[in-house]
Design a protein around this motif. Structure first.
Motif, mmCIF file in Angstrom:
data_model
loop_
_atom_site.group_PDB
_atom_site.id
_atom_site.type_symbol
_atom_site.label_atom_id
_atom_site.label_comp_id
_atom_site.label_asym_id
_atom_site.label_seq_id
_atom_site.Cartn_x
_atom_site.Cartn_y
_atom_site.Cartn_z
ATOM 1 N N TYR A 24 0.820 -1.218 0.000
ATOM 2 C CA TYR A 24 0.000 0.000 0.000
ATOM 3 C C TYR A 24 0.859 1.275 0.000
ATOM 4 O O TYR A 24 0.653 2.192 -0.792
ATOM 5 C CB TYR A 24 -0.917 -0.038 1.229
ATOM 6 N N ARG A 40 -2.152 13.767 5.764
ATOM 7 C CA ARG A 40 -2.684 13.039 6.942
ATOM 8 C C ARG A 40 -2.348 13.745 8.255
ATOM 9 O O ARG A 40 -3.165 13.827 9.145
ATOM 10 C CB ARG A 40 -2.086 11.626 7.012
ATOM 11 N N GLY A 57 -10.713 2.646 9.515
ATOM 12 C CA GLY A 57 -10.002 2.392 8.263
ATOM 13 C C GLY A 57 -8.653 3.072 8.201
ATOM 14 O O GLY A 57 -8.326 3.704 7.200
ATOM 15 N N ASP A 58 -7.843 2.916 9.246
ATOM 16 C CA ASP A 58 -6.540 3.603 9.233
ATOM 17 C C ASP A 58 -5.516 2.886 8.355
ATOM 18 O O ASP A 58 -4.381 3.325 8.229
ATOM 19 C CB ASP A 58 -5.987 3.800 10.648
ATOM 20 N N GLY A 59 -5.890 1.773 7.765
ATOM 21 C CA GLY A 59 -4.971 1.124 6.835
ATOM 22 C C GLY A 59 -3.705 0.669 7.523
ATOM 23 O O GLY A 59 -3.741 0.036 8.577
ATOM 24 N N ASP A 80 -10.937 -1.678 11.487
ATOM 25 C CA ASP A 80 -10.637 -1.872 10.067
ATOM 26 C C ASP A 80 -11.113 -3.278 9.704
ATOM 27 O O ASP A 80 -11.034 -4.199 10.514
ATOM 28 C CB ASP A 80 -9.127 -1.721 9.796
ATOM 29 N N GLN A 81 -11.589 -3.418 8.465
ATOM 30 C CA GLN A 81 -12.055 -4.741 8.047
ATOM 31 C C GLN A 81 -10.899 -5.687 7.722
ATOM 32 O O GLN A 81 -11.061 -6.905 7.727
ATOM 33 C CB GLN A 81 -12.928 -4.582 6.799
ATOM 34 N N ALA A 107 -13.656 -5.380 11.772
ATOM 35 C CA ALA A 107 -15.105 -5.327 11.535
ATOM 36 C C ALA A 107 -15.401 -4.497 10.292
ATOM 37 O O ALA A 107 -14.609 -3.635 9.900
ATOM 38 C CB ALA A 107 -15.805 -4.684 12.740
ATOM 39 N N ASN A 108 -16.549 -4.785 9.696
ATOM 40 C CA ASN A 108 -17.061 -3.907 8.652
ATOM 41 C C ASN A 108 -17.636 -2.677 9.353
ATOM 42 O O ASN A 108 -18.579 -2.787 10.135
ATOM 43 C CB ASN A 108 -18.151 -4.637 7.867
ATOM 44 N N ALA A 109 -17.068 -1.524 9.058
ATOM 45 C CA ALA A 109 -17.483 -0.306 9.770
ATOM 46 C C ALA A 109 -18.967 -0.020 9.595
ATOM 47 O O ALA A 109 -19.588 0.592 10.463
ATOM 48 C CB ALA A 109 -16.655 0.878 9.285
ATOM 49 N N SER A 125 -9.293 8.932 7.726
ATOM 50 C CA SER A 125 -8.312 9.404 6.756
ATOM 51 C C SER A 125 -8.387 8.533 5.502
ATOM 52 O O SER A 125 -8.148 7.322 5.580
ATOM 53 C CB SER A 125 -6.916 9.317 7.390
ATOM 54 N N PHE A 126 -8.730 9.135 4.388
ATOM 55 C CA PHE A 126 -8.893 8.419 3.117
ATOM 56 C C PHE A 126 -9.744 7.164 3.329
ATOM 57 O O PHE A 126 -9.431 6.088 2.796
ATOM 58 C CB PHE A 126 -7.531 8.064 2.499
ATOM 59 N N PHE A 131 -16.994 4.692 0.468
ATOM 60 C CA PHE A 131 -18.437 4.444 0.578
ATOM 61 C C PHE A 131 -19.223 5.359 -0.356
ATOM 62 O O PHE A 131 -18.760 6.451 -0.707
ATOM 63 C CB PHE A 131 -18.889 4.684 2.033
HETATM 64 C C1 LIG Z 1 -8.111 3.653 1.140
HETATM 65 S S1 LIG Z 1 -7.567 2.827 2.590
HETATM 66 C C2 LIG Z 1 -7.076 4.192 3.590
HETATM 67 C C3 LIG Z 1 -6.067 3.786 4.608
HETATM 68 C C4 LIG Z 1 -5.513 4.913 5.502
HETATM 69 N N1 LIG Z 1 -6.537 5.472 6.353
HETATM 70 C C5 LIG Z 1 -4.847 6.014 4.742
HETATM 71 O O1 LIG Z 1 -4.834 7.143 5.244
HETATM 72 O O2 LIG Z 1 -4.299 5.742 3.671
HETATM 73 C C6 LIG Z 1 -9.082 2.358 3.312
HETATM 74 C C7 LIG Z 1 -8.953 1.569 4.589
HETATM 75 O O3 LIG Z 1 -10.270 1.403 5.105
HETATM 76 C C8 LIG Z 1 -10.535 0.044 5.306
HETATM 77 N N2 LIG Z 1 -11.949 -0.172 4.960
HETATM 78 C C9 LIG Z 1 -12.543 0.009 3.755
HETATM 79 N N3 LIG Z 1 -13.846 -0.286 3.823
HETATM 80 C C10 LIG Z 1 -14.076 -0.660 5.110
HETATM 81 C C11 LIG Z 1 -15.222 -1.092 5.816
HETATM 82 N N4 LIG Z 1 -16.408 -1.214 5.209
HETATM 83 N N5 LIG Z 1 -15.095 -1.377 7.126
HETATM 84 C C12 LIG Z 1 -13.894 -1.269 7.760
HETATM 85 N N6 LIG Z 1 -12.777 -0.888 7.146
HETATM 86 C C13 LIG Z 1 -12.863 -0.578 5.833
HETATM 87 C C14 LIG Z 1 -9.605 -0.724 4.391
HETATM 88 O O4 LIG Z 1 -9.358 -2.043 4.863
HETATM 89 C C15 LIG Z 1 -8.382 0.163 4.423
HETATM 90 O O5 LIG Z 1 -7.559 -0.140 5.507
#
Ligand SMILES: C[S@@+](CC[C@H](N)C(=O)[O-])C[C@H]1O[C@@H](n2cnc3c(N)ncnc32)[C@H](O)[C@@H]1O
Length: 244
Positions: A24, A40, A57-59, A80-81, A107-109, A125-126, A131
């Motif tokens: 990533y 960020r 979703g902090d990646g 985060d999922q 979890a699915n947010a 963040s991003f 969605f």
């Molecule tokens: C585009 S990345 C962004 C990551 C980070 N926040 C950044 O600043 O780059 C999206 C993140 O959100 C998580 N994510 C996406 N959809 C999600 C959902 N429905 N539930 C939980 N996490 C989710 C992904 O697994 C990923 O870690």
């Protein structure tokens, strides 16, 4: 460090982010060098003392790392999922051998209902660009309910600049990224959600904006990438649930 695992999440987005996790950062730097990380963290220093924060979703955990270093006493919950993203967050956590300060939740947010009124800060963040507007219209109140009255939202995401070559660049990169994430994670969006309208309808006021902060600090152009927005919003509801 506490790990709370929810039932297996079997969707394309989850599997896609698991696959993307190890590369990533590299993929990001090919397109943006260090500019997304600059966006960020642009307003981290503008935050007041935060004792409890909820990250969505902090990646791979690069923002979480800077935040947890800046606020060493803050209790952090991160949802985060993607298990592999959470593993990277755990590795990047500054004192990752210490237990109890960070709770990671897979979890699915969209299905996650945070404990109401418990957090000083919500961090996205991003993340919201994953969605559709209708999903966000349903989920944002659910996520914001986690905040105490007067709680803050730390928001970082993409935007398309208003005009000129930056707008052209923004449209090209946005098209490219949407294609890429559609293919790799099943992203349904074809463009960015209208974040401004969504926030305007959810009792959120801007209290800090990287654009104006940079402009007033330096008297010149904003220091973050023109395709990025970094803002701190405040919930304007009081304990009675009414706008003051
Ligand atoms: C585009 S990345 C962004 C990551 C980070 N926040 C950044 O600043 O780059 C999206 C993140 O959100 C998580 N994510 C996406 N959809 C999600 C959902 N429905 N539930 C939980 N996490 C989710 C992904 O697994 C990923 O870690």
């Amino acid at each position: 460090m506490k790990r709370a695992r929810q039932p297996t999440i079997g969707n394309q987005s989850h599997a896609g982010y698991d696959r993307l996790a190890p590369m990533y950062r590299t993929l990001e730097s090919i397109l943006f060098a260090n500019r997304l990380q600059e966006a960020r963290v642009a307003l981290i220093e503008a935050l007041p003392t935060i004792e409890s924060a909820l990250f969505f979703g902090d990646g791979d955990g690069r923002l979480l790392n800077v935040f947890a270093t800046r606020f060493p006493n803050c209790l952090i919950t991160s949802v985060d999922q993607s298990r592999r993203m959470l593993d990277l967050q755990q590795k990047r956590f500054p004192d990752h051998t210490v237990t109890g300060r960070q709770t990671l939740i897979q979890a699915n947010a969209l299905d996650y209902h945070p404990p109401p009124g418990q957090f000083d800060l919500l961090v996205c963040s991003f993340f919201l660009d994953c969605f559709s507007e209708s999903e966000l219209a349903r989920a944002i109140p659910q996520w914001l309910s986690a905040l105490r009255p007067d709680g803050l939202l730390y928001f970082v995401d993409f935007r398309i600049p208003e005009s000129g070559w930056r707008r052209l660049r923004g449209r090209c990169l946005s098209w490219l990224m949407h294609r890429f994430f559609r293919h790799s994670t099943g992203l349904k969006n074809r463009g960015l959600p209208d974040f401004e309208s969504l926030f305007a309808s959810h009792d959120l006021d801007i209290v800090a904006d990287a654009d104006t902060r940079c402009a007033s600090d330096t008297g010149t152009r904003c220091a973050i990438d023109s395709m990025c927005v970094c803002r701190i919003y405040r919930m304007v509801k009081n304990e009675t649930g009414l706008r003051p």
